[in-house]
Design a protein around this motif. Structure first.
Motif, short mmCIF file in Angstrom:
data_model
loop_
_atom_site.label_atom_id
_atom_site.label_comp_id
_atom_site.label_asym_id
_atom_site.label_seq_id
_atom_site.Cartn_x
_atom_site.Cartn_y
_atom_site.Cartn_z
N ASP A 77 -12.30 4.93 -5.76
CA ASP A 77 -12.71 3.54 -6.44
C ASP A 77 -11.40 3.01 -6.66
N GLU A 78 -10.23 3.36 -6.18
CA GLU A 78 -9.00 2.79 -6.42
C GLU A 78 -8.16 2.30 -5.23
N PRO A 79 -8.67 1.33 -4.59
CA PRO A 79 -7.92 0.75 -3.24
C PRO A 79 -6.68 0.44 -3.62
N GLY A 80 -5.55 0.31 -2.44
CA GLY A 80 -4.37 0.29 -2.57
C GLY A 80 -3.95 -1.46 -2.55
N SER A 81 -4.63 -1.98 -3.54
CA SER A 81 -4.30 -3.27 -3.57
C SER A 81 -2.97 -3.74 -3.92
N VAL A 82 -2.38 -2.82 -4.97
CA VAL A 82 -0.86 -3.10 -5.50
C VAL A 82 0.16 -3.00 -4.29
N VAL A 83 -0.32 -2.27 -3.26
CA VAL A 83 0.75 -2.19 -2.16
C VAL A 83 0.40 -3.14 -1.01
N HIS A 84 -0.90 -3.65 -0.82
CA HIS A 84 -1.17 -4.03 0.56
C HIS A 84 -1.90 -5.58 0.04
N GLY A 85 -2.13 -5.95 -1.26
CA GLY A 85 -2.70 -7.30 -1.68
C GLY A 85 -4.24 -7.01 -1.79
N ASP A 86 -4.92 -7.82 -2.60
CA ASP A 86 -6.43 -7.70 -2.78
C ASP A 86 -7.11 -7.97 -1.54
N ASP A 87 -6.82 -8.72 -0.28
CA ASP A 87 -7.28 -8.67 0.63
C ASP A 87 -6.81 -7.78 1.75
N GLY A 88 -5.77 -6.72 1.28
CA GLY A 88 -5.28 -5.73 2.27
C GLY A 88 -4.43 -6.30 3.11
N GLN A 89 -4.21 -7.69 3.31
CA GLN A 89 -3.29 -8.35 4.16
C GLN A 89 -2.30 -9.14 3.35
N GLY A 90 -1.65 -8.74 2.41
CA GLY A 90 -0.80 -9.37 1.51
C GLY A 90 -1.46 -10.67 0.90
N ASN A 91 -2.51 -10.68 0.59
CA ASN A 91 -3.12 -11.81 -0.21
C ASN A 91 -2.81 -13.19 0.79
N VAL A 92 -2.89 -13.26 2.08
CA VAL A 92 -2.74 -14.57 2.86
C VAL A 92 -4.28 -14.74 3.24
#
Ligand code: RIB
Ligand code: CA
Length: 315
Positions: A77-92
């Motif tokens: 239940d805890e995706p790695g958004s803090v490292v990779h962004g909410d979209d998993g791709q740096g919030n682009v």
């Protein structure tokens, strides 16, 4: 030279994107499919990202199979958004992909591809090991039919990164990891012992930014998010090359030092997810490591050689 067929099991993820593009740009490798898993995001997001990355690389013909949404014995239940962004791709926030995943799920896709070409297909998991454990459970014969299994995950002689004990990919499904390391098949562990010695400096990232290819431009758009995290968490200006180092192992094995040791994964308490390698090959110290197969554990690397290779392939 016949390229080595590989399936990357992935949770893209910024360094996953680097690994996928590394594979696509390496003549030694033939990427025959991506299977997706939770980790840096939930599986629906990582699947969308896998499709998006193949479209950026102009390879939408490569199949993507959707993997498990949850670990074999726990909740994710805890995706790695803090490292990779909410979209998993740096919030682009890329546009939605046009292509769709194949109808088969990841475990079925892995089984079909491995059994169809005995000793030709290498599995390269660069996320939690759930799909690989499920595939083994459904079809144990993949253990003798696979060519190699090269895993980004674990920490043999160094601390963890998601907890003091554990590396993130193993931490997210320790039960699956203990199954995968406990199976008698040709497994290599490319863990933090080597991936944290393989760093892309801010100078190298500046070179990558000069490339005009679509894949390099995408990487240069997303890496700053990961670089900011690394500066805050690890106090240096470059980035760790966890996932691309695992692909680089396949094309430059001589740059790595390895030990052959059984591996156990802690599944209890605050050390959950820690990979423990046996003291030596006799396994005389504890029954927990007895009757377990040796794993090829990477413990050293020529980091500058590998980061130069990765930069060259990503340009
Ligand atoms: O610990 C590093 C691993 O965790 C990499 O696979 C990275 O993508 C993250 O998922
Ligand atoms: Ca990953």
């Amino acid at each position: 030279m016949t390229p080595q067929k590989i399936i990357i099991d992935t949770d893209p993820g910024i360094d996953d994107a680097m690994a996928i593009f590394f594979a696509l740009n390496s003549p030694e490798l033939e990427l025959i499919g991506l299977t997706t898993i939770f980790g840096n995001g939930f599986t629906d997001l990582t699947t969308t990202n896998a499709l998006r990355l193949l479209e950026i690389a102009e390879r939408p013909d490569i199949p993507v199979a959707v993997g498990a949404a949850q670990p074999v014995a726990d909740r994710f239940d805890e995706p790695g958004s803090v490292v990779h962004g909410d979209d998993g791709q740096g919030n682009v926030h890329l546009p939605p992909p046009t292509a769709k995943p194949v109808d088969q799920n990841a475990a079925a896709f892995i089984i079909e591809q491995v059994m169809r070409a005995p000793r030709e297909v290498t599995l390269v998991p660069i996320g939690p090991l759930t799909n690989i454990a499920l595939a083994l459970h459904l079809e144990p014969r993949i253990a003798t039919a696979v060519r190699e299994v090269v895993i980004m995950g674990g920490n043999a002689l160094v601390p963890g990164n998601i907890t003091p004990a554990a590396e993130a990919n193993i931490f997210h499904d320790p039960e699956a990891a203990d199954t995968v390391f406990g199976t008698s098949w040709p497994v290599t562990m490319v863990g933090l012992d080597v991936t944290q010695k393989t760093v892309m400096s801010s100078e190298q990232l500046g070179k990558l930014a000069q490339s005009t290819t679509a894949t390099a431009q995408h990487l240069s758009a997303i890496i700053p998010f990961y670089q900011d995290f690394t500066l805050k968490a690890n106090k240096f200006h470059g980035i760790y090359l966890h996932d691309p180092t695992t692909l680089a192992y396949l094309v430059a094995k001589d740059a790595f030092q390895t030990l052959q040791r059984p591996v156990r994964v802690e599944t209890q308490g605050f050390s959950r997810g820690k990979t423990w390698i046996a003291n030596d090959q006799t396994n005389k110290w504890s029954t927990a490591w007895q009757n377990r197969p040796p794993v090829n554990v990477c413990i050293g690397v020529n980091g500058p050689q590998i980061s130069d290779l990765i930069l060259e392939r990503l340009m």
